[in-house]
Design an enzyme around this catalytic site. Structure first.
Site, short mmCIF file in Angstrom:
data_model
loop_
_atom_site.label_atom_id
_atom_site.label_comp_id
_atom_site.label_asym_id
_atom_site.label_seq_id
_atom_site.Cartn_x
_atom_site.Cartn_y
_atom_site.Cartn_z
N LYS A 1 85.31 69.27 95.10
CA LYS A 1 85.57 67.86 94.81
C LYS A 1 84.26 67.13 95.02
CE LYS A 1 87.63 63.81 97.08
NZ LYS A 1 88.58 63.30 98.10
N TYR B 1 93.07 64.40 91.58
CA TYR B 1 94.13 63.39 91.73
C TYR B 1 93.87 62.42 92.88
CZ TYR B 1 96.22 67.22 89.11
OH TYR B 1 96.43 68.23 88.21
N HIS B 2 92.62 62.23 93.24
CA HIS B 2 92.30 61.29 94.31
C HIS B 2 91.78 59.95 93.76
CE1 HIS B 2 91.63 64.93 97.25
NE2 HIS B 2 92.86 64.83 96.82
N TYR B 3 92.25 59.58 92.58
CA TYR B 3 91.77 58.34 91.97
C TYR B 3 92.11 57.14 92.86
CZ TYR B 3 96.56 58.84 90.21
OH TYR B 3 97.90 59.06 90.10
#
Ligand SMILES: *[C@@H]1O[C@H](CO)[C@@H](O)[C@H](O)[C@H]1NC(C)=O
Ligand SMILES: *[C@@H]1O[C@H](CO)[C@@H](O)[C@H](O)[C@H]1NC(C)=O
Ligand SMILES: *[C@@H]1O[C@H](CO)[C@@H](O)[C@H](O)[C@H]1NC(C)=O
Ligand SMILES: *[C@@H]1O[C@H](CO)[C@@H](O)[C@H](O)[C@H]1NC(C)=O
Length: 570
Positions: free
Chosen positions: A408, A508-510
């Site tokens: 990430k 999916y860490h927006y």
């Protein structure tokens, strides 16, 4: 390309057991206060109205209910209705189950051409994620000006209820050894703290592989003062706008599953009452806009009426951390493990891994059918996906005998924006993240990939890869798969920067859209209006820690305590 005959990939089909007994017990009444919105009154009054029973909202609601009346409006269903779907073996399947408007996972595709997902279920992202639990960087405490002891207590409140120490088995042990050999040192053992080096973090999966979620935090709630409505889709926040005084939120309008509209208002004549948006980084800015708080010209162009406040920063500062996976087929069996270990190197990228992922091929097909549907609506070119569908003719559910190591990119520094597509709150707005626009993000991606290559090529990891296979070679596999809709400029991995841009996926860490300092103040109060806060990941300037769920739940708890104290002192 035929994924399952690729000699390098060598997916070995070892089990077809995954879906055999998914039972659906009707447990809408798991908590006495959990009800379908259809049973709610047309008009009701509460001290706090929380929009979104997700990762932040559940923690916040449970806390506020200790000393006030609280309504939670959750657009999705209950995770207690189908507990097996959240077990560790169903992780990938539940994430890609986008079959109908009631699925817990809602597909959205950003303008950058990356497939993404929004949670649509009580408990939010904690119902869909890979479960890893790790606190934020120490610097955050100083930046936010928060009280260290209370931050600590808020994290502990969460941890007591739903966090476990994972049992580290063979594959994860080799992954640790590989990280250390690749220089991600020192080894810090098991800790929730964010520390440089390699560590084991917490997990919300218990030792039997059952997931615990933010919805479990509602066990802390006072059942006499809280109501949680499911399938309650909020359409608008209501404001009073008397004369020249600041607009003040006084309630919300929501629609139930039968299409009936309900109004919930803040307790009459109680100036301490508030509406709180905890709908997540997509829906919180979207709902502000639909309620008339946002860039005025943009709202007017979509017919939003009335416009309450011209707020140009609503929807700005959207960020999404790019994710890049590398799959490593294993010659020997691997345990089923999601993220348990993280490497925190001295550059801005985090390295995590898992093994033995299970995937239903029929669901994969359904997922790509859903993608095609959405693309047709949005008029994207989609040849690569049609081609993949042709190759997915297996009716099998597979467990991969493989590991996956991902990175990430931290931050990120690249930023985008969110805009309305229409005025339907159930539809996705248009979101642009501008992945890798900032060269520093790209540098970190390249460093992260190089570290993954070093892990795979390490001695410690060697027993989990086929002889002759190396890290750089494995990167090629992704190039052939329809993992996103971005243009492909390369066919080899010689240019890692271009590789990063072409193969961008999401973790999916927006976050962003209602950022602190731009849309809300340091107390998460929306600037320019009264009685309205935003408490969720839309307020973040960057994604906290290696994985944000710990901090998002902590935020809900911390702010709940703070609001209760202010209420008392009022
Ligand atoms: C997918 O989601 C739908 C809607 O919630 C549910 O009925 C169905 O059982 C799910 N399917 C799987 C395979 O999880
Ligand atoms: C970062 O870590 C690498 C090994 O992983 C080491 O060679 C390098 O000196 C470190 N750099 C700094 C600035 O600490
Ligand atoms: C795979 O899972 C689906 C969905 O539960 C099921 O209908 C199908 O029979 C399974 N296939 C095999 C080969 O077990
Ligand atoms: C709840 O409110 C009452 C009355 O304002 C106050 O005495 C009490 O300390 C509060 N408790 C909490 C947990 O905030």
């Amino acid at each position: 390309m035929d994924l399952y005959n690729s000699p390098l990939f060598r997916l070995i089909l070892v089990a077809t057991f995954i879906f055999h007994d998914l039972c659906s017990s009707d447990e809408a009444g798991y908590y006495s206060f959990l009800k379908d919105a259809t049973s709610g009154p047309t008009l009701s009054h509460f001290d706090y109205i929380i929009i979104g029973g997700g990762t932040a909202g559940s923690a916040l609601a449970a806390t506020l209910s200790q000393n006030a009346t609280v309504l939670v409006l959750e657009r999705g269903g209950s995770p207690y209705d189908n507990p097996a779907a959240t077990d560790i073996g169903n992780f990938a399947n539940t994430l890609i189950n986008i079959t109908d408007p009631n699925s817990w996972s809602q597909l959205f595709i950003s303008e950058d051409g990356v497939f993404n997902t929004r949670a649509r279920v009580l408990g939010g992202g904690t119902v869909l994620n890979a479960g890893f639990y790790s606190r934020w960087e120490d610097e955050f405490v100083a930046e936010t000006g928060w009280v260290r002891e209370e931050v600590e207590a808020a994290y502990e409140w969460v941890e007591k209820k739903l966090v476990f120490e994972p049992h580290i088995k063979g594959w994860q042990t080799a992954f640790i050894d590989g990280l250390l050999e690749a220089g991600v040192v020192p080894y810090n053992g098991f800790t929730y703290e964010h520390v440089h080096g390699t560590k084991v973090g917490g997990t919300i999966f218990d030792p039997d592989g059952h997931r615990h979620t933010a919805a479990d935090l509602l066990e802390y709630a006072n059942p006499n003062t809280i109501a949680v409505y499911l399938h309650a889709s909020v359409h608008k926040i209501l404001f009073t706008t008397k004369g020249n005084s600041r607009p003040k939120a006084y309630g919300v309008i929501f629609q139930d599953a039968n299409g009936v509209f309900h109004t919930a208002e803040l307790t009459v004549q109680d100036a301490r009452s508030e509406v709180i948006l905890s709908a997540g980084a997509i829906a919180s800015p979207q709902l502000l806009m639909l309620s008339g708080v946002g860039p005025a010209a943009h709202l007017a162009a979509h017919g939003v009426n009335p416009i309450i406040l011209d707020h140009p920063m609503v929807g700005q500062g959207m960020g999404d951390n790019p994710m890049h996976p590398v799959f490593i087929p294993s010659p020997k069996p691997v345990e089923v493990s999601l993220v348990q270990v993280v490497g925190i190197p001295n550059f801005s990228s985090y390295i995590e891994g898992g093994s033995g992922l299970s995937l239903s091929i029929s669901l994969t097909r359904t997922f790509f059918n859903g993608v095609l549907d959405l693309l047709n609506k949005l008029k994207f070119p989609s040849q690569s996906i049609s081609n993949l569908l042709k190759s997915l003719d297996l009716g099998l559910n597979v467990t991969t005998q493989a590991g996956v190591i991902i990175q990430k990119v931290s931050g990120p520094l690249s930023r985008g924006h969110l805009e309305l597509r229409n005025t339907n709150p159930d539809d996705n707005p248009s979101v642009t993240f501008n992945y890798y626009q900032d060269p520093e993000d790209l540098n970190n991606c390249v460093k992260g990939l190089s570290a993954i290559i070093n892990v795979i090529d390490s001695k410690g990891y060697s027993s989990y890869k086929y002889p002759g296979v190396n890290g750089r070679g494995l990167l090629n596999l992704i190039l052939a798969l329809p993992i996103n809709l971005r243009p492909r400029h390369i066919t080899s991995t010689s240019d890692l920067k271009q590789y990063c841009m072409d193969t961008t996926m999401t973790i999916y860490h927006y976050h962003g859209g209602c950022q602190v300092g731009n849309v809300v103040d340091n107390d998460y109060k929306v600037l320019g209006v009264d009685a309205l806060r935003v408490i969720d990941a839309s307020t973040f300037l960057k994604s906290p820690g290696t994985n944000p769920q710990a901090t998002i739940m902590m935020l809900g708890r911390y702010m709940g305590q703070k609001i209760l104290r202010e209420r008392e002192a009022f």
